[in-house]
Write an enzyme that holds these catalytic residues in place. Structure first.
Site, PDB file in Angstrom:
ATOM      1  N   GLU A  36       0.875  -1.168   0.000  1.00 26.72           N
ATOM      2  CA  GLU A  36       0.000   0.000   0.000  1.00 26.72           C
ATOM      3  C   GLU A  36       0.916   1.223   0.000  1.00 26.72           C
ATOM      4  O   GLU A  36       1.794   1.327   0.861  1.00 26.72           O
ATOM      5  CB  GLU A  36      -0.872  -0.006   1.260  1.00 26.72           C
ATOM      6  CG  GLU A  36      -1.858   1.127   1.235  1.00 26.72           C
ATOM      7  CD  GLU A  36      -2.744   1.220   2.473  1.00 26.72           C
ATOM      8  OE1 GLU A  36      -2.717   0.294   3.310  1.00 26.72           O
ATOM      9  OE2 GLU A  36      -3.437   2.243   2.594  1.00 26.72           O
ATOM     10  N   ARG A 267       4.944 -12.921   9.639  1.00 26.39           N
ATOM     11  CA  ARG A 267       5.630 -11.676   9.305  1.00 26.39           C
ATOM     12  C   ARG A 267       6.952 -11.607  10.039  1.00 26.39           C
ATOM     13  O   ARG A 267       7.170 -12.304  11.025  1.00 26.39           O
ATOM     14  CB  ARG A 267       4.756 -10.467   9.614  1.00 26.39           C
ATOM     15  CG  ARG A 267       4.439 -10.256  11.082  1.00 26.39           C
ATOM     16  CD  ARG A 267       3.308  -9.255  11.264  1.00 26.39           C
ATOM     17  NE  ARG A 267       3.680  -7.911  10.839  1.00 26.39           N
ATOM     18  CZ  ARG A 267       3.046  -7.238   9.878  1.00 26.39           C
ATOM     19  NH1 ARG A 267       2.042  -7.757   9.232  1.00 26.39           N
ATOM     20  NH2 ARG A 267       3.423  -6.020   9.578  1.00 26.39           N
ATOM     21  N   LYS A 277       4.173   0.704   9.689  1.00 27.25           N
ATOM     22  CA  LYS A 277       4.319   1.956   8.949  1.00 27.25           C
ATOM     23  C   LYS A 277       3.721   3.142   9.702  1.00 27.25           C
ATOM     24  O   LYS A 277       4.209   4.249   9.596  1.00 27.25           O
ATOM     25  CB  LYS A 277       3.654   1.823   7.580  1.00 27.25           C
ATOM     26  CG  LYS A 277       4.577   1.231   6.546  1.00 27.25           C
ATOM     27  CD  LYS A 277       3.976   1.308   5.164  1.00 27.25           C
ATOM     28  CE  LYS A 277       3.020   0.165   4.942  1.00 27.25           C
ATOM     29  NZ  LYS A 277       2.538   0.035   3.568  1.00 27.25           N
TER      30      LYS A 277
HETATM   31  P1  ATP Z   1       2.685  -2.428   8.224  1.00 29.13           P
HETATM   32  O1  ATP Z   1       1.805  -3.329   9.040  1.00 29.13           O
HETATM   33  O2  ATP Z   1       4.106  -2.463   8.603  1.00 29.13           O
HETATM   34  O3  ATP Z   1       2.160  -1.051   8.106  1.00 29.13           O
HETATM   35  P2  ATP Z   1       1.461  -3.444   5.919  1.00 29.13           P
HETATM   36  O4  ATP Z   1       1.257  -4.898   5.981  1.00 29.13           O
HETATM   37  O5  ATP Z   1       0.291  -2.583   6.151  1.00 29.13           O
HETATM   38  O6  ATP Z   1       2.698  -3.051   6.794  1.00 29.13           O
HETATM   39  P3  ATP Z   1       1.568  -3.334   3.091  1.00 29.13           P
HETATM   40  O7  ATP Z   1       2.072  -2.258   2.241  1.00 29.13           O
HETATM   41  O8  ATP Z   1       0.122  -3.598   3.096  1.00 29.13           O
HETATM   42  O9  ATP Z   1       2.077  -3.021   4.541  1.00 29.13           O
HETATM   43  O10 ATP Z   1       2.375  -4.679   2.830  1.00 29.13           O
HETATM   44  C1  ATP Z   1       2.768  -5.160   1.578  1.00 29.13           C
HETATM   45  C2  ATP Z   1       3.123  -6.619   1.708  1.00 29.13           C
HETATM   46  O11 ATP Z   1       4.215  -6.766   2.604  1.00 29.13           O
HETATM   47  C3  ATP Z   1       1.978  -7.426   2.257  1.00 29.13           C
HETATM   48  O12 ATP Z   1       1.866  -8.617   1.517  1.00 29.13           O
HETATM   49  C4  ATP Z   1       2.370  -7.680   3.678  1.00 29.13           C
HETATM   50  O13 ATP Z   1       1.821  -8.872   4.143  1.00 29.13           O
HETATM   51  C5  ATP Z   1       3.903  -7.720   3.589  1.00 29.13           C
HETATM   52  N1  ATP Z   1       4.502  -7.346   4.868  1.00 29.13           N
HETATM   53  C6  ATP Z   1       4.274  -6.240   5.583  1.00 29.13           C
HETATM   54  N2  ATP Z   1       4.961  -6.258   6.745  1.00 29.13           N
HETATM   55  C7  ATP Z   1       5.657  -7.429   6.754  1.00 29.13           C
HETATM   56  C8  ATP Z   1       6.545  -8.053   7.679  1.00 29.13           C
HETATM   57  N3  ATP Z   1       6.861  -7.477   8.834  1.00 29.13           N
HETATM   58  N4  ATP Z   1       7.063  -9.253   7.353  1.00 29.13           N
HETATM   59  C9  ATP Z   1       6.761  -9.843   6.187  1.00 29.13           C
HETATM   60  N5  ATP Z   1       5.929  -9.317   5.295  1.00 29.13           N
HETATM   61  C10 ATP Z   1       5.369  -8.122   5.550  1.00 29.13           C
HETATM   62 MG    MG Z   2      -1.562  -3.026   4.910  1.00 32.63          MG
END
Ligand code: ATP
Ligand code: MG
Length: 563
Positions: A36, A267, A277
């Protein structure tokens, strides 16, 4: 067989190999990385990138880059650009497969209408609070909305009017009609669309209703022909909904070949680090750090500026692996990976960051000579360089003690040490200022010990790094430490937040003196002998060069990793 092939498969690889064997998806492998664009990528995303792009590579498939841009309020092109830069830096390419969920808004809207027509979605005029209050709890079923059984025609009309901008934000939502008593809260008539009169970074003002993640993600996967939709564990509870939407939307006879499936993995969590984020944005917005690419940030751009290499990050992701169960990785492993890489590849130089003046009283004034120094003991192809030696030198303050304890093998009054690549020197006299602080050492050198070799078999235990004071290049040295002092930054006392766990000494800026080789050297990574790995910061362009310390040389993981 390479060592990679020797390794046992992780559960996702095992599943893919099974699918390839059974001919599912006609042998196609298509993954995607779906960020995102509401912030910069972090090391957790790097794990997901390496996984998705890595699997595609390994199994001759393709990996798409898809921006999951369904929430206009938080998203921005700055983030889109940074994400692309970071993925490329990590060494992955998506060629022409750059997609945006917003490209599918028209199709998604058609599917929303389809569900309405099937009697599987309705416009709810309850307020957000009412929707929340009637959802129930995991053990108590929710209550059906009074708007749930509206006729299809009325729903279609209201949905169209939502889309055309007739209603204010929050006044209505489109909900899927599933089951208000489902033990899975996500199946209790989840919201599909909400009204947001907001400008979108790509679709401008075309839309004032935006799909929820759950109503966009699976369908985007389907449109792109994703075979394996990999996401983190928190989406496991969303999977029935992912399937429900697709089951009710896809009317293709070839459904099995095209149907996409979600698989969850744990994760990445890392100690001494926050990774969400939202919190990283807070650190940036409130100026606790110097932007998203502050070298203390766990962002990919921060790691890059700190001096991490793409290889080291990919290696880290490989070592961490993929598992089904949450755990917390020691940040020491990440540091180990960068040391391991830089040890092999980085140019050695000498620099002094906490200088103590040394005068070699038997070395002629005005004279200097160039001595040979090895560029990288791990790689003899990197050759040697010249280091100037003269009467006036700097060594580290730490390398001298006036009253040394036993086993202190560095310099002390009367003791002899080796200056690396130069000579043996002996400390003859200690000069102090009016406060009694040591400000200079008067030493002699042994001209017979050139190159640091013993002339007569006599041994010295200590070898010190040094620079010639008049030749050295004054530089700004930024010494970074962990951003959080608590292993678990979320562990707070009452009334405190994660900010209270920040390490107040995470950045120290000092002036360093570096051998003149640095003036014309064009590489970015250096090992300052005995001090650590440093990276030339090209963003700060002042008079002096700036070096960020990537890592110290101490490696608590070196032994563990070898086992
Ligand atoms: P955050 O929770 O840190 O804000 P998010 O999951 O909202 O991150 P996205 O931009 O939606 O961020 O994530 C893009 C991809 O990266 C998704 O498939 C998500 O599952 C993966 N991802 C995000 N954080 C992690 C992590 N800590 N370890 C592994 N994969 C991750
Ligand atoms: Mg997300």
């Amino acid at each position: 067989m390479s060592s990679e092939e020797n390794k046992s498969l992780n559960f996702i690889e095992a599943m893919i190999e099974e699918d390839l064997k059974s001919g599912k998806h006609n042998g196609r492998i298509q993954t995607r990385f779906p960020p995102e664009p509401n912030g910069y990528l972090h090391i957790g995303h790097a794990k997901s990138i390496c996984l998705n792009f890595g699997l595609a590579k390994k199994y001759n498939g393709k990996c798409n880059l898809r921006f999951d841009d369904t929430n206009p309020v938080k998203e921005d092109v700055e983030y889109v650009d940074s994400i692309k830069e970071d993925i490329r830096w990590l060494g992955f390419e998506w060629e022409d497969r750059e997609y945006f969920a917003s490209d599918y808004f028209d199709q998604l809207y058609e599917w929303a209408k389809l569900l309405v027509k099937k009697g599987l979605a309705y416009v709810d005029e309850s307020s957000a609070d009412e929707v929340a209050a009637t959802r129930g709890t995991p053990t108590v079923p929710g209550k059906e909305s009074p708007f749930r059984n509206r006729p299809v025609e009325e729903n279609l009309d209201l949905l169209e009017r939502m889309k055309s901008g007739e209603f204010p934000d929050g006044s209505r939502v489109l909900r899927a009609k599933i089951d208000m008593a489902s033990p899975n809260m996500h199946m209790r008539d989840p919201v599909m669309y909400r009204i947001k009169h907001a400008h979108h970074h790509r679709t401008g003002n075309k839309w004032c209703i935006y799909p929820m993640y759950d109503f966009a993600h699976g369908q985007s996967d389907f449109i792109e022909g994703i075979t394996h939709s990999l996401c983190t564990l928190e989406f496991e509870v969303h999977r029935p909904l992912y399937d429900w939407f697709l089951d009710n939307i896809i009317e293709d006879s070839d459904v099995n070949a095209k149907r996409t499936h979600q698989t969850e993995f744990a994760r990445l969590n890392m100690n001494y680090t926050v990774m969400s984020k939202r919190l990283l944005l807070q650190l940036v917005k409130e100026n606790h750090v110097d932007g998203w690419d502050d070298p203390r940030m766990p962002t990919i751009s921060g790691l890059r500026r700190r001096g991490y290499t793409p290889e080291s990050v990919r290696n880290f992701a490989e070592r961490v692996g993929v598992a089904k169960r949450e755990n917390t990785i020691d940040v020491g492993l990440l540091e180990h990976c960068v040391r391991e890489d830089l040890n092999k590849s980085s140019q050695r130089i000498m620099g002094v960051i906490n200088p103590l003046k040394v005068t070699i009283e038997n070395y002629p004034e005005g004279k200097s000579e160039d001595l040979d120094a090895v560029n990288n003991p791990e790689d003899e192809n990197m050759g040697t360089r010249k280091v100037p030696f003269s009467r006036n030198l700097f060594i580290e303050q730490d390398d001298f003690m006036e009253e040394p304890p036993k086993k202190f093998f560095r310099l002390a009054p009367g003791s002899e040490v080796r200056l690396r690549y130069a000579y043996f020197i002996t400390c003859k006299k200690v000069v102090k200022n009016e406060n009694g602080e040591v400000v200079e050492l008067i030493c002699t050198y042994d001209p017979e010990s050139k190159g640091g070799n013993s002339p007569d078999g006599r041994k010295v235990k200590g070898t010190l790094h040094w620079v010639s004071a008049e030749h050295a290049v004054e530089s700004e040295i930024r010494l970074y430490d962990r951003l959080f002092e608590k292993e678990n930054p979320y562990d707070t006392k009452e009334g405190e937040t994660f900010l209270d766990n920040m390490n107040k000494d995470s950045l120290k800026i000092v002036t360093g003196y570096i051998e003149p080789f640095i003036k014309d050297a064009t590489m970015n990574h250096y090992q300052f002998e005995r001090l650590g790995y440093f990276y030339r910061d090209r963003k700060i362009t002042g008079e002096k060069p700036v070096f960020n310390r990537t890592a110290t040389l101490r490696d608590s993981w070196a032994k563990i990793a070898k086992q």
